[in-house]
Scaffold this motif. Structure first.
Motif, PDB file in Angstrom:
ATOM      1  N   GLY A  88      59.220  99.853  61.038  1.00  0.00           N
ATOM      2  CA  GLY A  88      60.227  99.328  62.469  1.00  0.00           C
ATOM      3  C   GLY A  88      60.942  98.200  61.752  1.00  0.00           C
ATOM      4  O   GLY A  88      61.395  97.550  62.689  1.00  0.00           O
ATOM      5  N   SER A  89      60.912  98.083  60.526  1.00  0.00           N
ATOM      6  CA  SER A  89      61.869  96.921  60.121  1.00  0.00           C
ATOM      7  C   SER A  89      63.416  96.957  60.573  1.00  0.00           C
ATOM      8  O   SER A  89      64.141  98.065  60.125  1.00  0.00           O
ATOM      9  N   GLU A  90      64.034  96.032  60.918  1.00  0.00           N
ATOM     10  CA  GLU A  90      65.437  96.168  61.452  1.00  0.00           C
ATOM     11  C   GLU A  90      66.353  95.813  60.541  1.00  0.00           C
ATOM     12  O   GLU A  90      67.625  95.906  60.532  1.00  0.00           O
ATOM     13  N   VAL A  91      65.947  94.633  59.817  1.00  0.00           N
ATOM     14  CA  VAL A  91      66.800  94.359  58.758  1.00  0.00           C
ATOM     15  C   VAL A  91      65.954  94.182  57.243  1.00  0.00           C
ATOM     16  O   VAL A  91      64.883  93.810  57.462  1.00  0.00           O
ATOM     17  N   ILE A  92      66.624  94.447  56.273  1.00  0.00           N
ATOM     18  CA  ILE A  92      65.977  94.223  54.737  1.00  0.00           C
ATOM     19  C   ILE A  92      66.617  93.449  54.135  1.00  0.00           C
ATOM     20  O   ILE A  92      68.130  93.542  53.889  1.00  0.00           O
ATOM     21  N   LEU A  93      66.327  92.639  53.314  1.00  0.00           N
ATOM     22  CA  LEU A  93      66.752  91.479  52.444  1.00  0.00           C
ATOM     23  C   LEU A  93      66.420  91.863  51.000  1.00  0.00           C
ATOM     24  O   LEU A  93      65.146  92.033  50.925  1.00  0.00           O
ATOM     25  N   PHE A  94      67.319  92.342  50.205  1.00  0.00           N
ATOM     26  CA  PHE A  94      67.085  92.760  48.917  1.00  0.00           C
ATOM     27  C   PHE A  94      67.468  91.587  47.808  1.00  0.00           C
ATOM     28  O   PHE A  94      68.453  91.197  47.948  1.00  0.00           O
ATOM     29  N   ASP A  95      66.368  91.179  47.360  1.00  0.00           N
ATOM     30  CA  ASP A  95      66.595  90.013  46.488  1.00  0.00           C
ATOM     31  C   ASP A  95      66.484  90.600  45.008  1.00  0.00           C
ATOM     32  O   ASP A  95      65.792  91.063  44.489  1.00  0.00           O
ATOM     33  N   THR A  96      67.924  90.639  44.563  1.00  0.00           N
ATOM     34  CA  THR A  96      68.161  91.079  43.301  1.00  0.00           C
ATOM     35  C   THR A  96      67.944  90.486  41.998  1.00  0.00           C
ATOM     36  O   THR A  96      67.643  89.141  42.329  1.00  0.00           O
ATOM     37  N   ALA A  97      68.176  90.917  41.017  1.00  0.00           N
ATOM     38  CA  ALA A  97      67.595  90.087  39.452  1.00  0.00           C
ATOM     39  C   ALA A  97      68.789  89.278  39.210  1.00  0.00           C
ATOM     40  O   ALA A  97      69.822  89.577  39.124  1.00  0.00           O
ATOM     41  N   GLY A  98      68.697  88.148  38.667  1.00  0.00           N
ATOM     42  CA  GLY A  98      69.698  87.129  38.530  1.00  0.00           C
ATOM     43  C   GLY A  98      69.435  87.010  36.727  1.00  0.00           C
ATOM     44  O   GLY A  98      68.529  87.522  36.209  1.00  0.00           O
TER      45      GLY A  98
END
Length: 195
Positions: A88-98
């Motif tokens: 039920g997550s409405e927003v997903i934050l994807f932390d990409t590799a730096g």
């Protein structure tokens, strides 16, 4: 028939504060937009990067996608999208590799991620103390992905005005937030008139 979650992709160089900013933004969205957020680490390269986000999530009561050792970023993205529909997550934050500097491999990976998650927002996290370097970084990301905003970290110092202006100019996207300290709540909406 549920609404698919909104994806947001966090990009930037290693050491810019991207992982901490991802957690801060998640908390900000939960508190101010009343949305259920899940954070996902795609950084399989830096030792303990995934663990860092998991711990930040645990400590601040933010839902994180469980880590599966050895899974590649593209597969983590697909798993996150199906998992969000289930939890039920409405927003997903994807932390990409730096990386320490921009390279073709990193940019190719970010492009691939962008195609899979189709982010509504792609946020560049940049250290405001890096000045002109930050502007070049902004330009590179702008040329590769559909950048929609910038978060300036470590902007509790005095030297932030120049970086802010030059990044905004070259990337042609708004600076949306400032990271103004270490704590999860040290995060605020950017007001240009204050700089």
């Amino acid at each position: 028939n549920s609404v698919p979650p909104v994806s947001m992709m966090m990009v930037g160089l290693q050491g810019s504060g991207k992982t901490t900013t991802t957690a801060k933004l998640a908390k900000f969205i939960e508190k101010n937009k009343k949305k259920k957020v899940m954070v996902v680490s795609l950084d399989i390269y830096r030792p303990a990067a995934q663990e860092q986000l998991r711990l930040l999530g645990e400590k601040n009561n933010i839902n994180t996608l469980p880590i599966i050792e050895g899974q590649l970023p593209a597969d983590i993205c697909r798993r996150a999208l199906s998992s969000a529909n289930l939890n039920g997550s409405e927003v997903i934050l994807f932390d990409t590799a730096g990386r320490t500097q921009i390279d073709l491999q990193m940019m190719a990976e970010i492009k691939q991620i962008e195609e899979i998650i189709k982010p509504a927002e792609t946020i560049l996290v940049a250290d405001s103390l890096t000045g002109q370097v930050a502007a070049n970084v902004a330009k590179e990301f702008k040329n590769t992905v559909n950048l929609s905003g910038i978060v300036l970290t470590r902007s509790d110092g005095d030297g932030r005005g120049g970086a802010a202006l030059s990044m905004k100019y070259v990337a042609d996207v708004p600076i949306k937030f400032l990271g103004v300290g270490e704590k999860i709540e040290n995060f605020e909406v950017f007001h240009p008139d204050r700089i």
